[in-house]
Scaffold this motif. Structure first.
Motif, PDB file in Angstrom:
ATOM      1  N   PHE A   1       0.820  -1.201   0.000  1.00 29.23           N
ATOM      2  CA  PHE A   1       0.000   0.000   0.000  1.00 29.23           C
ATOM      3  C   PHE A   1       0.855   1.253   0.000  1.00 29.23           C
ATOM      4  O   PHE A   1       1.916   1.283   0.634  1.00 29.23           O
ATOM      5  N   ASN A   2       0.346   2.293  -0.664  1.00 28.43           N
ATOM      6  CA  ASN A   2       0.947   3.618  -0.520  1.00 28.43           C
ATOM      7  C   ASN A   2       0.532   4.204   0.829  1.00 28.43           C
ATOM      8  O   ASN A   2      -0.420   3.734   1.455  1.00 28.43           O
TER       9      ASN A   2
ATOM     10  N   ASP B   1     -17.031  16.090   9.979  1.00 33.66           N
ATOM     11  CA  ASP B   1     -16.716  15.028  10.949  1.00 33.66           C
ATOM     12  C   ASP B   1     -16.645  13.632  10.349  1.00 33.66           C
ATOM     13  O   ASP B   1     -16.509  12.656  11.100  1.00 33.66           O
ATOM     14  N   VAL B   2     -16.733  13.505   9.032  1.00 31.71           N
ATOM     15  CA  VAL B   2     -16.602  12.193   8.385  1.00 31.71           C
ATOM     16  C   VAL B   2     -15.264  12.173   7.636  1.00 31.71           C
ATOM     17  O   VAL B   2     -15.092  12.871   6.642  1.00 31.71           O
ATOM     18  N   TYR B   3     -14.323  11.384   8.143  1.00 28.21           N
ATOM     19  CA  TYR B   3     -12.960  11.346   7.602  1.00 28.21           C
ATOM     20  C   TYR B   3     -12.747  10.056   6.821  1.00 28.21           C
ATOM     21  O   TYR B   3     -13.100   8.967   7.292  1.00 28.21           O
ATOM     22  N   ARG B   4     -12.163  10.229   5.652  1.00 28.31           N
ATOM     23  CA  ARG B   4     -11.830   9.088   4.781  1.00 28.31           C
ATOM     24  C   ARG B   4     -10.319   8.889   4.806  1.00 28.31           C
ATOM     25  O   ARG B   4      -9.551   9.809   4.541  1.00 28.31           O
ATOM     26  N   PHE B   5      -9.903   7.661   5.133  1.00 25.44           N
ATOM     27  CA  PHE B   5      -8.489   7.288   5.115  1.00 25.44           C
ATOM     28  C   PHE B   5      -8.287   6.410   3.888  1.00 25.44           C
ATOM     29  O   PHE B   5      -8.822   5.300   3.820  1.00 25.44           O
ATOM     30  N   GLY B   6      -7.543   6.941   2.918  1.00 27.78           N
ATOM     31  CA  GLY B   6      -7.406   6.257   1.642  1.00 27.78           C
ATOM     32  C   GLY B   6      -6.058   5.575   1.508  1.00 27.78           C
ATOM     33  O   GLY B   6      -5.017   6.213   1.611  1.00 27.78           O
TER      34      GLY B   6
ATOM     35  N   PRO C   1      -0.992  -0.602  11.341  1.00 33.75           N
ATOM     36  CA  PRO C   1      -0.095   0.486  11.793  1.00 33.75           C
ATOM     37  C   PRO C   1      -0.282   1.775  10.988  1.00 33.75           C
ATOM     38  O   PRO C   1      -0.337   2.872  11.560  1.00 33.75           O
ATOM     39  N   ALA C   2      -0.405   1.642   9.671  1.00 29.81           N
ATOM     40  CA  ALA C   2      -0.572   2.843   8.829  1.00 29.81           C
ATOM     41  C   ALA C   2      -1.920   3.508   9.086  1.00 29.81           C
ATOM     42  O   ALA C   2      -2.023   4.739   9.163  1.00 29.81           O
ATOM     43  N   LEU C   3      -2.952   2.699   9.241  1.00 25.16           N
ATOM     44  CA  LEU C   3      -4.286   3.268   9.463  1.00 25.16           C
ATOM     45  C   LEU C   3      -4.376   3.914  10.849  1.00 25.16           C
ATOM     46  O   LEU C   3      -4.969   4.994  11.015  1.00 25.16           O
ATOM     47  N   ARG C   4      -3.744   3.288  11.818  1.00 17.61           N
ATOM     48  CA  ARG C   4      -3.747   3.865  13.169  1.00 17.61           C
ATOM     49  C   ARG C   4      -3.043   5.227  13.156  1.00 17.61           C
ATOM     50  O   ARG C   4      -3.522   6.184  13.774  1.00 17.61           O
ATOM     51  N   GLU C   5      -1.942   5.296  12.441  1.00 19.61           N
ATOM     52  CA  GLU C   5      -1.217   6.575  12.344  1.00 19.61           C
ATOM     53  C   GLU C   5      -2.093   7.628  11.666  1.00 19.61           C
ATOM     54  O   GLU C   5      -2.104   8.798  12.065  1.00 19.61           O
ATOM     55  N   ALA C   6      -2.840   7.208  10.644  1.00 13.17           N
ATOM     56  CA  ALA C   6      -3.708   8.161   9.930  1.00 13.17           C
ATOM     57  C   ALA C   6      -4.852   8.628  10.837  1.00 13.17           C
ATOM     58  O   ALA C   6      -5.187   9.820  10.866  1.00 13.17           O
TER      59      ALA C   6
END
Ligand SMILES: [Fe+2]
Ligand SMILES: [Fe+2]
Length: 254
Positions: free
Chosen positions: A4-5, A15-20, A52-57
């Motif tokens: 993944f990038n 208040d709606v956040y998208r993690f791509g 780990p990447a999603l948690r950081e985001a």
């Protein structure tokens, strides 16, 4: 496993956040959503490998330990593979899923018991209210369901409106051509028939259209803002065209 990038973060509605996360090898985005509220709700956990990447985001928006609800549509690695990692990271978090999902998978799989939702049941998280929509077999899986945030009219769509490519986070443009292309590509490959199409498909998509969503939060591809009712009725037409004729269903063995 996909590579993944680095994730990008976009607020697609207040208040709606998208993690791509984009996986170049499969030319597919995996997008996850956080609704910031008194009781923050994460919709779909990602894979264990993307935790780990999603948690950081997520930490760019809120303290991840504040997550209170971890929702998903159906039991699949991109939907809930990292569920237990999130339950560890957020000590007050509870899974939220369909009654069927709890009964057949999550009661056993999850390290804490889930909140099992019935069709039409509402979960209030503070300012926002999530109505559970039972959508068995849509997009796929007996346990499938979606959450509709009634206050801002955001439908958390899971795999519906699947599009290929590293596309923009949010669009107002018609998605039909992209969805048609993605369904056609899937039907021609080894992952064909990932969405079962039957007499209930149009009925369920019609019920979702009747909710008149304003924002469609989409797992694979751009999210959409605009006339969500129209978009869902168009989706029903595209799915009927691509999946409704059993003689044209893709099969890698033919
Ligand atoms: Fe899925
Ligand atoms: Fe998915």
């Amino acid at each position: 496993m996909f590579a993944f990038n680095a994730p990008n973060v976009t607020e697609i509605a207040p208040d709606v956040y998208r993690f791509g996360l984009y996986a170049p090898g499969s030319d597919l985005q995996f997008n996850f959503f956080l609704v910031r509220d008194d009781q923050p709700l994460l919709f779909t956990t990602g894979f264990r490998a993307t935790f780990p990447a999603l948690r950081e985001a997520v930490a760019r928006v809120i303290d991840p330990s504040r997550i209170r609800w971890v929702g998903f549509s159906h039991f699949e690695s991109d939907e809930c593979g990292a569920l237990n990692l999130w339950l560890e990271a957020a000590p007050h978090a509870e899974p939220v899923c369909s009654f069927v999902g709890a009964a057949i998978n999550v009661n056993d799989f999850a390290n804490r018991p889930p909140k099992a939702m019935a069709d039409g049941e509402v979960l209030a998280t503070g300012r926002y209210r999530f109505r559970f929509c039972s959508t068995a077999q849509i997009p796929h899986g007996w346990d499938a369901g979606l959450l509709f945030e009634e206050t801002q009219r955001t439908l958390l769509c899971s795999d519906l409106f699947h599009q290929a490519g590293d596309v923009e986070p949010l669009t107002e443009s018609d998605l039909s051509d992209r969805v048609r292309a993605a369904l056609s590509r899937m039907q021609g490959g080894p992952l064909a028939n990932y969405i079962p199409y039957n007499a209930r498909t149009g009925v369920i998509l019609g019920q979702l259209a009747d909710l008149k969503p304003k924002t469609l939060a989409i797992m694979h591809g751009s999210s959409f803002t605009g006339d969500g009712e129209r978009a869902l009725r168009d989706l029903a037409a595209v799915m009927g065209e691509q999946l409704g004729d059993p003689t044209s269903c893709g099969s890698p063995s033919r």
